[in-house]
Design an enzyme around this catalytic site. Structure first.
Site, PDB file in Angstrom:
ATOM      1  N   ALA A 158      18.338 -20.117  56.846  1.00  0.00           N
ATOM      2  CA  ALA A 158      19.471 -20.925  56.363  1.00  0.00           C
ATOM      3  C   ALA A 158      20.203 -21.548  57.549  1.00  0.00           C
ATOM      4  CB  ALA A 158      20.424 -20.055  55.544  1.00  0.00           C
ATOM      5  N   ARG A 159      20.305 -20.791  58.642  1.00  0.00           N
ATOM      6  CA  ARG A 159      20.986 -21.312  59.836  1.00  0.00           C
ATOM      7  C   ARG A 159      20.191 -22.462  60.459  1.00  0.00           C
ATOM      8  NH1 ARG A 159      25.128 -18.314  61.397  1.00  0.00           N
ATOM      9  NH2 ARG A 159      25.493 -16.667  59.871  1.00  0.00           N
ATOM     10  N   SER A 176      27.222 -16.815  49.511  1.00  0.00           N
ATOM     11  CA  SER A 176      26.704 -15.580  50.088  1.00  0.00           C
ATOM     12  C   SER A 176      27.145 -14.428  49.196  1.00  0.00           C
ATOM     13  CB  SER A 176      27.267 -15.399  51.504  1.00  0.00           C
ATOM     14  OG  SER A 176      26.937 -14.122  51.992  1.00  0.00           O
ATOM     15  N   ARG A 177      26.475 -13.272  49.379  1.00  0.00           N
ATOM     16  CA  ARG A 177      26.916 -12.095  48.634  1.00  0.00           C
ATOM     17  C   ARG A 177      28.254 -11.588  49.148  1.00  0.00           C
ATOM     18  NH1 ARG A 177      21.957  -8.457  49.917  1.00  0.00           N
ATOM     19  NH2 ARG A 177      22.458  -9.476  51.899  1.00  0.00           N
ATOM     20  N   TYR A 220      26.739 -16.250  44.593  1.00  0.00           N
ATOM     21  CA  TYR A 220      25.798 -17.337  44.334  1.00  0.00           C
ATOM     22  C   TYR A 220      26.219 -18.088  43.059  1.00  0.00           C
ATOM     23  CZ  TYR A 220      22.842 -14.789  47.701  1.00  0.00           C
ATOM     24  OH  TYR A 220      22.349 -14.161  48.805  1.00  0.00           O
ATOM     25  N   HIS A 253      13.647 -15.436  44.796  1.00  0.00           N
ATOM     26  CA  HIS A 253      13.668 -16.894  44.642  1.00  0.00           C
ATOM     27  C   HIS A 253      13.790 -17.322  43.177  1.00  0.00           C
ATOM     28  CE1 HIS A 253      11.613 -17.797  48.791  1.00  0.00           C
ATOM     29  NE2 HIS A 253      12.823 -17.309  48.910  1.00  0.00           N
ATOM     30  N   LYS A 282       9.754 -21.058  51.001  1.00  0.00           N
ATOM     31  CA  LYS A 282       8.382 -20.634  50.768  1.00  0.00           C
ATOM     32  C   LYS A 282       8.296 -19.128  50.942  1.00  0.00           C
ATOM     33  CE  LYS A 282       7.051 -19.199  54.146  1.00  0.00           C
ATOM     34  NZ  LYS A 282       7.516 -18.090  55.042  1.00  0.00           N
ATOM     35  N   ASP A 319       4.391 -14.415  54.202  1.00  0.00           N
ATOM     36  CA  ASP A 319       5.353 -14.901  55.194  1.00  0.00           C
ATOM     37  C   ASP A 319       4.754 -15.944  56.128  1.00  0.00           C
ATOM     38  OD1 ASP A 319       8.199 -14.272  56.020  1.00  0.00           O
ATOM     39  OD2 ASP A 319       7.166 -14.376  57.945  1.00  0.00           O
TER      40      ASP A 319
HETATM   41  N1  LIG Z   1      10.621 -22.463  56.494  1.00  0.00           N
HETATM   42  C1  LIG Z   1      10.509 -21.536  57.440  1.00  0.00           C
HETATM   43  O1  LIG Z   1      10.079 -21.804  58.559  1.00  0.00           O
HETATM   44  C2  LIG Z   1      10.928 -20.168  57.145  1.00  0.00           C
HETATM   45  C3  LIG Z   1      11.191 -19.321  58.197  1.00  0.00           C
HETATM   46  C4  LIG Z   1      11.665 -18.069  57.901  1.00  0.00           C
HETATM   47  C5  LIG Z   1      11.789 -17.692  56.579  1.00  0.00           C
HETATM   48  N2  LIG Z   1      11.497 -18.526  55.571  1.00  0.00           N
HETATM   49  C6  LIG Z   1      11.651 -18.092  54.167  1.00  0.00           C
HETATM   50  O2  LIG Z   1      13.040 -18.088  53.860  1.00  0.00           O
HETATM   51  C7  LIG Z   1      13.378 -16.943  53.088  1.00  0.00           C
HETATM   52  C8  LIG Z   1      14.470 -16.177  53.829  1.00  0.00           C
HETATM   53  O3  LIG Z   1      13.978 -15.756  55.084  1.00  0.00           O
HETATM   54  P1  LIG Z   1      14.949 -15.355  56.296  1.00  0.00           P
HETATM   55  O4  LIG Z   1      14.072 -15.064  57.447  1.00  0.00           O
HETATM   56  O5  LIG Z   1      16.041 -16.324  56.462  1.00  0.00           O
HETATM   57  O6  LIG Z   1      15.527 -13.964  55.726  1.00  0.00           O
HETATM   58  P2  LIG Z   1      16.847 -13.171  56.173  1.00  0.00           P
HETATM   59  O7  LIG Z   1      17.257 -13.564  57.562  1.00  0.00           O
HETATM   60  O8  LIG Z   1      16.589 -11.756  55.843  1.00  0.00           O
HETATM   61  O9  LIG Z   1      17.976 -13.746  55.189  1.00  0.00           O
HETATM   62  C9  LIG Z   1      17.877 -13.626  53.810  1.00  0.00           C
HETATM   63  C10 LIG Z   1      19.254 -13.806  53.181  1.00  0.00           C
HETATM   64  O10 LIG Z   1      19.115 -13.667  51.772  1.00  0.00           O
HETATM   65  C11 LIG Z   1      20.287 -13.118  51.210  1.00  0.00           C
HETATM   66  N3  LIG Z   1      19.955 -11.990  50.331  1.00  0.00           N
HETATM   67  C12 LIG Z   1      20.227 -11.925  49.008  1.00  0.00           C
HETATM   68  N4  LIG Z   1      19.817 -10.782  48.484  1.00  0.00           N
HETATM   69  C13 LIG Z   1      19.268 -10.074  49.495  1.00  0.00           C
HETATM   70  C14 LIG Z   1      18.670  -8.786  49.568  1.00  0.00           C
HETATM   71  N5  LIG Z   1      18.555  -7.980  48.489  1.00  0.00           N
HETATM   72  N6  LIG Z   1      18.216  -8.366  50.765  1.00  0.00           N
HETATM   73  C15 LIG Z   1      18.314  -9.157  51.850  1.00  0.00           C
HETATM   74  N7  LIG Z   1      18.876 -10.389  51.842  1.00  0.00           N
HETATM   75  C16 LIG Z   1      19.348 -10.827  50.660  1.00  0.00           C
HETATM   76  C17 LIG Z   1      21.181 -12.706  52.365  1.00  0.00           C
HETATM   77  O11 LIG Z   1      22.205 -13.692  52.480  1.00  0.00           O
HETATM   78  P3  LIG Z   1      23.731 -13.363  52.060  1.00  0.00           P
HETATM   79  O12 LIG Z   1      24.026 -12.016  52.643  1.00  0.00           O
HETATM   80  O13 LIG Z   1      24.488 -14.457  52.657  1.00  0.00           O
HETATM   81  O14 LIG Z   1      23.817 -13.348  50.552  1.00  0.00           O
HETATM   82  C18 LIG Z   1      20.280 -12.764  53.588  1.00  0.00           C
HETATM   83  O15 LIG Z   1      20.967 -13.142  54.737  1.00  0.00           O
HETATM   84  C19 LIG Z   1      12.078 -16.171  52.866  1.00  0.00           C
HETATM   85  O16 LIG Z   1      11.542 -16.473  51.609  1.00  0.00           O
HETATM   86  C20 LIG Z   1      11.147 -16.693  53.961  1.00  0.00           C
HETATM   87  O17 LIG Z   1       9.787 -16.715  53.586  1.00  0.00           O
HETATM   88  C21 LIG Z   1      11.084 -19.752  55.833  1.00  0.00           C
END
Ligand SMILES: NC(=O)c1ccc[n+]([C@@H]2O[C@H](COP(=O)([O-])OP(=O)(O)OC[C@H]3O[C@@H](n4cnc5c(N)ncnc54)[C@H](OP(=O)(O)O)[C@@H]3O)[C@@H](O)[C@H]2O)c1
Length: 339
Positions: A16-17, A36-37, A60, A81, A99, A180
């Protein structure tokens, strides 16, 4: 009617960042709300990335109800998702969803049905397919510029050092190298060679029974083949090549968002391939720009990441997971097995 697209980001984790940073490079894009939660995470995110007036929502539900939001970018763990896209679609928002779109094909079909029922745009955030260099190679292959593709090699991986409970090592949140990272080599082969006719996989599994390392062999139209790998345990190559009957296309480290590629014909000098349009940020900006282009054109899916392609890859990943013995609780077969 506004002159910009109002983006709402659902979840404040790592991707997200990156997305919020790239969104600043996209014309007519405005980050108008973050959900965010926890209130603190939403507020900190807004302070760092929000446009003036950007709202922080401590849930959300609050985010998807925000009238300034046109599109919700779902950036939560894979296993959530569908739940989060459903919230957004039922609130009348368009959706860009990280994804893999979902954990399995049944969930993905449900998400596509929801988007159609609510007449909203839906796209998997497969930014690689929107990347200017990748698009240029794909166009070049389709035009026959590089000859007949015969072999694709593609790899993505890194050493995962995540605390227990993190989404990438937590089976309940969709842990595993295939979903992933492996989704990129698999989608790359699909983009360059078309739909696979046969895919075979083998994998090394963790103690918790998710795939840490996976190797996939694929056969495609015209007898072309692919060797695709993903790893959570090694400093893997992260490169890709396309071998044709006339030469070699090479994509450097970070092949899924390459700064350039190199075409070396068997009988000529290497040529650097740049993109079909300027890069916006790291390439996540090009994905956001594609969403906005589709919305302006009144489209409900993107020709660069059509639903059928996303669903095809999810079907493939379901089949590959069956081959290597990785199951998630959301899989229909898991419910059958547990009654
Ligand atoms: N396009 C790309 O290059 C790319 C790269 C990395 C990941 N992704 C995809 O993006 C998604 C998120 O990946 P990420 O690496 O950003 O993950 P992450 O750093 O773990 O962040 C996930 C966020 O989801 C929220 N969340 C809601 N329910 C949750 C739960 N039960 N446990 C953990 N987090 C929860 C949290 O946000 P709040 O606390 O703010 O609610 C958390 O910060 C995945 O599906 C991954 O495959 C894509």
């Amino acid at each position: 009617m506004t002159d910009h697209t109002g983006w709402g980001i659902l979840a404040t984790g790592r991707i997200a960042r990156s997305f919020a940073r790239d969104l600043r490079e996209v014309a007519d894009a405005r980050l108008v709300a973050v959900g965010s939660r926890t209130a603190g995470s939403a507020e900190a995110f807004v302070a760092e990335y929000g446009a003036p007036g950007c709202r922080a929502h401590a849930s959300y539900d609050g985010l998807v109800a925000d009238p300034a939001v046109d599109v919700v970018y779902v950036a939560s763990p894979h296993a959530l998702h569908l739940e989060h896209a459903r919230l957004a679609l039922e609130a009348g928002k368009h959706v860009l969803c990280e994804k893999p779109l979902t954990l399995n094909i049944a969930e993905a079909e449900e998400m596509v049905r929801l988007a159609r029922r609510h007449d909203r745009f839906l796209m998997e955030a497969m930014w690689m397919a929107c990347h200017p260099v990748i698009r240029g190679i794909r166009d070049g292959l389709a035009e026959g510029r590089f000859g007949r593709p015969r072999q694709v090699h593609a790899d993505l991986g890194f050493v995962v050092e995540a605390p227990p409970g993190s989404r990438i090592v937590e089976l309940g949140l969709g842990a595993g190298a295939l979903l992933d990272m492996g989704i990129y080599p698999l989608t790359f082969a699909d983009l360059m060679l078309g739909p696979a006719e046969e895919l075979r996989a083998t994998a090394g599994l963790s103690n918790d029974a998710f795939d840490e390392d996976i190797a996939i062999a694929g056969r495609y139209a015209d007898g072309a083949v692919a060797a695709l790998t993903a790893s959570m345990t090694s400093v893997s190559p992260r490169t890709a090549t396309i071998a044709t009957d006339r030469g070699l296309v090479e994509l450097p480290v970070g092949f899924h968002h390459p700064p350039h590629a190199v075409w070396t014909p068997a009988d000529g000098e290497p040529e650097t391939l740049s993109g079909v349009e300027p890069l916006l940020g790291t390439g996540l900006g090009n994905e956001a720009a594609e969403v906005q282009r589709c919305l302006r054109a009144g489209l409900r899916e993107s020709p660069l990441v059509p639903h059928e392609q996303t669903l095809r890859i999810l079907r493939q990943m379901d089949d590959l997971r069956r081959q290597i013995g990785v199951a998630y609780s959301a899989d229909p077969a898991s419910h059958d097995a547990t009654g």
